[in-house]
Design a protein around this motif. Structure first.
Motif, PDB file in Angstrom:
ATOM      1  N   PHE A 104     105.479  79.570  27.794  1.00  0.00           N
ATOM      2  CA  PHE A 104     105.735  78.150  28.030  1.00  0.00           C
ATOM      3  C   PHE A 104     106.789  77.538  27.120  1.00  0.00           C
ATOM      4  O   PHE A 104     107.307  76.462  27.421  1.00  0.00           O
ATOM      5  N   MET A 105     107.092  78.165  26.008  1.00  0.00           N
ATOM      6  CA  MET A 105     108.104  77.607  25.104  1.00  0.00           C
ATOM      7  C   MET A 105     109.490  78.171  25.352  1.00  0.00           C
ATOM      8  O   MET A 105     110.481  77.554  24.972  1.00  0.00           O
ATOM      9  N   LEU A 106     109.571  79.344  25.961  1.00  0.00           N
ATOM     10  CA  LEU A 106     110.877  79.919  26.304  1.00  0.00           C
ATOM     11  C   LEU A 106     111.256  79.426  27.693  1.00  0.00           C
ATOM     12  O   LEU A 106     110.623  79.799  28.689  1.00  0.00           O
ATOM     13  N   ASN A 107     112.263  78.604  27.772  1.00  0.00           N
ATOM     14  CA  ASN A 107     112.664  78.012  29.055  1.00  0.00           C
ATOM     15  C   ASN A 107     114.183  78.004  29.173  1.00  0.00           C
ATOM     16  O   ASN A 107     114.903  77.932  28.175  1.00  0.00           O
ATOM     17  N   SER A 108     114.621  78.055  30.418  1.00  0.00           N
ATOM     18  CA  SER A 108     116.052  77.995  30.685  1.00  0.00           C
ATOM     19  C   SER A 108     116.272  77.628  32.150  1.00  0.00           C
ATOM     20  O   SER A 108     115.584  78.138  33.042  1.00  0.00           O
ATOM     21  N   VAL A 109     117.214  76.737  32.372  1.00  0.00           N
ATOM     22  CA  VAL A 109     117.574  76.385  33.750  1.00  0.00           C
ATOM     23  C   VAL A 109     118.361  77.514  34.383  1.00  0.00           C
ATOM     24  O   VAL A 109     118.211  77.828  35.563  1.00  0.00           O
ATOM     25  N   HIS A 110     119.194  78.145  33.583  1.00  0.00           N
ATOM     26  CA  HIS A 110     119.983  79.275  34.038  1.00  0.00           C
ATOM     27  C   HIS A 110     119.370  80.566  33.465  1.00  0.00           C
ATOM     28  O   HIS A 110     118.369  80.527  32.751  1.00  0.00           O
ATOM     29  N   ASP A 111     119.924  81.671  33.753  1.00  0.00           N
ATOM     30  CA  ASP A 111     119.503  82.975  33.199  1.00  0.00           C
ATOM     31  C   ASP A 111     118.003  83.217  33.361  1.00  0.00           C
ATOM     32  O   ASP A 111     117.326  83.701  32.456  1.00  0.00           O
ATOM     33  N   GLU A 114     117.062  86.986  33.245  1.00  0.00           N
ATOM     34  CA  GLU A 114     117.218  87.534  31.890  1.00  0.00           C
ATOM     35  C   GLU A 114     116.126  87.007  30.967  1.00  0.00           C
ATOM     36  O   GLU A 114     115.605  87.745  30.108  1.00  0.00           O
ATOM     37  N   LEU A 115     115.775  85.744  31.137  1.00  0.00           N
ATOM     38  CA  LEU A 115     114.707  85.165  30.328  1.00  0.00           C
ATOM     39  C   LEU A 115     113.366  85.826  30.621  1.00  0.00           C
ATOM     40  O   LEU A 115     112.592  86.127  29.702  1.00  0.00           O
ATOM     41  N   GLN A 116     113.088  86.070  31.893  1.00  0.00           N
ATOM     42  CA  GLN A 116     111.834  86.719  32.254  1.00  0.00           C
ATOM     43  C   GLN A 116     111.773  88.134  31.683  1.00  0.00           C
ATOM     44  O   GLN A 116     110.703  88.594  31.248  1.00  0.00           O
ATOM     45  N   HIS A 117     112.899  88.802  31.683  1.00  0.00           N
ATOM     46  CA  HIS A 117     112.948  90.145  31.094  1.00  0.00           C
ATOM     47  C   HIS A 117     112.634  90.081  29.600  1.00  0.00           C
ATOM     48  O   HIS A 117     111.909  90.940  29.073  1.00  0.00           O
ATOM     49  N   LEU A 118     113.159  89.083  28.912  1.00  0.00           N
ATOM     50  CA  LEU A 118     112.878  88.943  27.485  1.00  0.00           C
ATOM     51  C   LEU A 118     111.402  88.636  27.251  1.00  0.00           C
ATOM     52  O   LEU A 118     110.795  89.165  26.314  1.00  0.00           O
ATOM     53  N   ARG A 119     110.842  87.791  28.092  1.00  0.00           N
ATOM     54  CA  ARG A 119     109.414  87.483  27.957  1.00  0.00           C
ATOM     55  C   ARG A 119     108.556  88.747  28.065  1.00  0.00           C
ATOM     56  O   ARG A 119     107.672  88.988  27.228  1.00  0.00           O
ATOM     57  N   GLN A 120     108.816  89.527  29.090  1.00  0.00           N
ATOM     58  CA  GLN A 120     108.033  90.748  29.272  1.00  0.00           C
ATOM     59  C   GLN A 120     108.241  91.732  28.130  1.00  0.00           C
ATOM     60  O   GLN A 120     107.278  92.337  27.635  1.00  0.00           O
ATOM     61  N   LEU A 185     114.966  78.792  23.333  1.00  0.00           N
ATOM     62  CA  LEU A 185     113.914  78.331  22.427  1.00  0.00           C
ATOM     63  C   LEU A 185     114.527  77.255  21.543  1.00  0.00           C
ATOM     64  O   LEU A 185     115.460  77.525  20.786  1.00  0.00           O
ATOM     65  N   ASN A 186     114.025  76.011  21.650  1.00  0.00           N
ATOM     66  CA  ASN A 186     114.631  74.919  20.892  1.00  0.00           C
ATOM     67  C   ASN A 186     114.196  74.949  19.425  1.00  0.00           C
ATOM     68  O   ASN A 186     113.274  75.664  19.045  1.00  0.00           O
ATOM     69  N   GLU A 187     114.857  74.147  18.632  1.00  0.00           N
ATOM     70  CA  GLU A 187     114.637  74.151  17.186  1.00  0.00           C
ATOM     71  C   GLU A 187     113.252  73.632  16.794  1.00  0.00           C
ATOM     72  O   GLU A 187     112.765  73.931  15.708  1.00  0.00           O
ATOM     73  N   PHE A 188     112.609  72.890  17.667  1.00  0.00           N
ATOM     74  CA  PHE A 188     111.274  72.382  17.365  1.00  0.00           C
ATOM     75  C   PHE A 188     110.192  73.418  17.661  1.00  0.00           C
ATOM     76  O   PHE A 188     109.155  73.448  16.996  1.00  0.00           O
ATOM     77  N   SER A 189     110.420  74.263  18.666  1.00  0.00           N
ATOM     78  CA  SER A 189     109.432  75.263  19.041  1.00  0.00           C
ATOM     79  C   SER A 189     109.535  76.548  18.211  1.00  0.00           C
ATOM     80  O   SER A 189     108.557  77.265  18.029  1.00  0.00           O
ATOM     81  N   TYR A 190     110.748  76.800  17.721  1.00  0.00           N
ATOM     82  CA  TYR A 190     110.968  78.041  16.981  1.00  0.00           C
ATOM     83  C   TYR A 190     110.029  78.197  15.778  1.00  0.00           C
ATOM     84  O   TYR A 190     109.456  79.282  15.576  1.00  0.00           O
ATOM     85  N   PRO A 191     109.813  77.159  14.935  1.00  0.00           N
ATOM     86  CA  PRO A 191     108.913  77.331  13.789  1.00  0.00           C
ATOM     87  C   PRO A 191     107.489  77.696  14.177  1.00  0.00           C
ATOM     88  O   PRO A 191     106.810  78.428  13.445  1.00  0.00           O
TER      89      PRO A 191
END
Length: 312
Positions: A104-111, A114-120, A185-191
């Motif tokens: 839920f924290m990794l999001n992207s309008v594009h890619d 590629e994002l789903q591959h990174l999640r898995q 991953l935005n700067e607020f979610s990263y920590p």
């Protein structure tokens, strides 16, 4: 870990159940002490060698001291066992939280692909870390356990590392940095996600502390010597008082002391493969099943079941 249905167990079954108990380790010691007491009883009753007998007073005093020592040893061992269980419980919770945040924290309008591959890949790397940690604590080779969760390149890097769980943890940190650089991953979610990786690192270090810092050897030697000396000399203090029943009493007392000592030895390292150790393999499998389910993976293994009432 020995797993039984307490509602189906009678006290008679418990009295005569020796398989997977510490009695399988202590029976030679108990037999030696009992045979010695029989020999001492025979000499005393038939040859009246009274000058070599003792009173019960020194054994009463030494018994109190030895009971304190054994209680401390058993409590110290159980504290290590329970702390190990809490650490693996924290590993379960942290793995689930990290997977939820990945979804839920990794999001992207594009890619999106590629994002789903990174999640898995990220979640499978967490599973690989869990299996690698278990094998690390048990001094086992983790290649077969982790190779299906890592790419060939990442697997090669892990196998070249001296500390394989730490190498996988480093790769997890690399994935988070990559996601942040790609703005997934935005700067607020990263920590928040990085804090979960820190928790995995703390769990790793705490488990290593338990495994690599045993109870001082000199203390274990002292306990062994006191228990052996006490049980071997005990018939000399009892034979004048209870006569023919001396071997029976020595048998019961030596059983209690030797069993307490053996239990402390067995649970001192909670990550081993003894019947009373923690079921790390089963916990690892449950984590794998939970994380794959959160990622909607249909090819999931079955949960491990006890074999002969033992769950590894």
């Amino acid at each position: 870990m020995i797993v039984t249905d307490k509602n189906k167990i009678s006290w008679v079954w418990l009295l005569f159940h020796f398989r997977s108990s510490s009695f399988m380790v202590t029976w030679p010691r108990i037999l030696t002490v009992t045979v010695t007491s029989m020999f001492v009883t025979y000499l005393e009753l038939y040859y009246s060698i009274q000058e070599y007998t003792l009173t019960t007073t020194p054994f009463l005093l030494l018994g109190v001291i030895m009971g304190i020592f054994l209680a401390f040893r058993t409590n110290a061992s159980y504290d290590r066992y329970w702390e190990g269980r809490k650490l693996w419980g924290a590993l379960v919770n942290t793995s689930r939280s990290l997977t939820r945040q990945t979804c839920f924290m990794l999001n992207s309008v594009h890619d999106i692909m590629e994002l789903q591959h990174l999640r898995q890949a990220f979640v499978k790397r967490v599973i690989a870390f869990v299996h690698a940690l278990r094998c690390h604590l048990r001094n086992e080779n983790c290649v077969e356990e982790i190779k299906k969760f890592l790419s060939p390149e990442d697997l090669s890097m892990v196998l070249q590392s001296i500390h394989r769980p730490l190498a996988i943890l480093h790769q997890l940190g690399r994935d988070l940095a990559f996601a942040r650089n790609r703005r997934w991953l935005n700067e607020f979610s990263y920590p928040f996600m990085d804090a979960q990786l820190n928790e995995l690192s703390n769990i790793l270090g705490s488990c290593e502390r338990i495994k690599n810092t045993p109870i001082p050897f000199s203390y274990s030697v002292l306990i062994q010597r006191i228990v052996a000396s006490y049980c071997l000399l005990l018939p000399f203090g009892l034979v004048e008082t209870i006569g023919l029943l001396t071997p029976l009493v020595v048998l019961m007392i030596s059983y209690a002391f030797f069993e307490l000592d053996a239990i402390g030895n067995e649970i001192e390292d909670p990550f081993g493969l003894h019947p009373n150790d923690l079921p790390l393999t089963a916990i690892s499998r449950n984590i794998e099943i939970n994380l794959l389910e959160l990622m909607n993976e249909h090819n999931r293994p079955e949960a491990l079941k006890p074999k002969d009432d033992i769950l590894l």
